[in-house]
Design an enzyme around this catalytic site. Structure first.
Site, PDB file in Angstrom:
ATOM      1  N   PHE A   1       3.403   6.451 -13.742  1.00  0.00           N
ATOM      2  CA  PHE A   1       1.955   6.392 -13.573  1.00  0.00           C
ATOM      3  C   PHE A   1       1.601   7.111 -12.278  1.00  0.00           C
ATOM      4  CE2 PHE A   1       3.760   2.613 -11.659  1.00  0.00           C
ATOM      5  CZ  PHE A   1       3.062   2.430 -10.482  1.00  0.00           C
ATOM      6  N   GLY A   2       0.307   7.242 -12.003  1.00  0.00           N
ATOM      7  CA  GLY A   2      -0.118   7.923 -10.783  1.00  0.00           C
ATOM      8  C   GLY A   2       0.314   9.384 -10.783  1.00  0.00           C
TER       9      GLY A   2
ATOM     10  N   HIS B   1      10.117   4.927  -3.500  1.00  0.00           N
ATOM     11  CA  HIS B   1       9.648   4.376  -2.233  1.00  0.00           C
ATOM     12  C   HIS B   1       9.432   2.871  -2.339  1.00  0.00           C
ATOM     13  CE1 HIS B   1       6.383   5.229  -4.901  1.00  0.00           C
ATOM     14  NE2 HIS B   1       5.445   4.795  -4.099  1.00  0.00           N
ATOM     15  N   ARG B   2       8.909   2.423  -3.480  1.00  0.00           N
ATOM     16  CA  ARG B   2       8.640   0.987  -3.649  1.00  0.00           C
ATOM     17  C   ARG B   2       9.941   0.195  -3.762  1.00  0.00           C
ATOM     18  NH1 ARG B   2       4.943   1.469  -7.167  1.00  0.00           N
ATOM     19  NH2 ARG B   2       3.308   1.465  -5.577  1.00  0.00           N
TER      20      ARG B   2
ATOM     21  N   ASP C   1       0.882  -1.159   0.000  1.00  0.00           N
ATOM     22  CA  ASP C   1       0.000   0.000   0.000  1.00  0.00           C
ATOM     23  C   ASP C   1       0.916   1.204   0.000  1.00  0.00           C
ATOM     24  OD1 ASP C   1      -2.523   1.252  -0.050  1.00  0.00           O
ATOM     25  OD2 ASP C   1      -2.339   1.757   2.062  1.00  0.00           O
ATOM     26  N   SER C   2       0.692   2.095  -0.926  1.00  0.00           N
ATOM     27  CA  SER C   2       1.595   3.221  -1.071  1.00  0.00           C
ATOM     28  C   SER C   2       0.803   4.459  -1.439  1.00  0.00           C
ATOM     29  CB  SER C   2       2.654   2.923  -2.144  1.00  0.00           C
ATOM     30  OG  SER C   2       2.048   2.510  -3.353  1.00  0.00           O
TER      31      SER C   2
ATOM     32  N   ASP D   1       3.352  10.529 -10.770  1.00  0.00           N
ATOM     33  CA  ASP D   1       4.723  10.697 -11.249  1.00  0.00           C
ATOM     34  C   ASP D   1       4.936  11.954 -12.091  1.00  0.00           C
ATOM     35  OD1 ASP D   1       5.426   8.426  -9.913  1.00  0.00           O
ATOM     36  OD2 ASP D   1       5.652   7.154 -11.688  1.00  0.00           O
TER      37      ASP D   1
END
Length: 218
Positions: free
Chosen positions: A166-167, A194-195, A79-80, A169
């Site tokens: 994506f998101g 972070h991932r 979850d990020s 970014d």
């Protein structure tokens, strides 16, 4: 590495972007990283209720336990989200559903979220646009659970830039750079995100409880 039939790990996401990114980051491990679709797990309405908590860690663990129950396999779930200082840490755990529903219907979720974020930050000065991405990765095989986290610090720009990622970014410039993740080479995000940080911390659990416990080798 690990023989001809590496052990499976279910990646608890239905995002093709996230699944591909996780596979790339863990490509050297002798495991098969499978999405729910590849296992024939149809999407259920209850999956929309798997992230009710106020921390990324609890939400990730919730997803990991749920998909372990459905598959019986070791599970990796994350979850990020984006945490913006000027929004008191928001959108935080509401990152994916940040924009109003009518905006998402009009532009699609990612575009709507980016537009909504820019609107919320319209009057915020350049020096007050600090933010960070945070990722919690949960791992479980039912007998053992672990949660690790990673953070990428940066700032939010005033307009979307770049075609990659994506998101959020196109709006996020990581610390030490002057381009957004959507403008930077993918290798930069793979190294600094972070991932990627969280998954580096997750490798030991996968090596110990998935590979070695099933007779594989690193």
């Amino acid at each position: 590495m690990g023989g001809l039939n590496p052990p499976p790990v279910l990646v608890a996401t239905r995002s093709v972007h996230k699944l591909r990114e996780i596979r790339d980051l863990l490509a050297d491990l002798p495991v098969r990283l499978l999405g729910p679709v590849e296992l024939g797990l149809p999407e259920r309405e209850e999956e929309e209720e798997l992230e009710p908590f106020e921390t990324f860690a609890l939400n990730a663990l919730s997803k990991a336990k749920y998909f372990h129950g459905r598959s019986g396999l070791p599970v990796l779930a994350d979850d990020s989200g984006l945490c913006v200082d000027a929004l008191d840490g928001g959108p935080g755990v509401r990152t994916r559903r940040f924009a109003p529903a009518e905006w998402a219907d009009r532009w699609g979720r990612d575009e709507a979220n980016n537009r909504w974020l820019l609107e919320r930050l319209a009057g915020v000065a350049e020096g007050d646009r600090d933010a960070h991405y945070r990722c919690a990765v949960a791992l479980t095989d039912d007998l053992r659970h672990e949660v690790v986290e990673g953070v990428a610090r940066g700032r939010i720009v005033r307009a979307s830039r770049g075609e990659g990622g994506f998101g959020y970014d196109p709006l996020f410039v990581p610390a030490g750079y002057d381009r957004t993740y959507a403008e930077l080479p993918e290798a930069v995000k793979m190294e600094t995100s972070h991932r990627s940080t969280a998954l580096r911390r997750a490798r030991g659990w996968i090596e110990t409880h998935v590979v070695r416990s099933r007779g594989g080798r690193i």
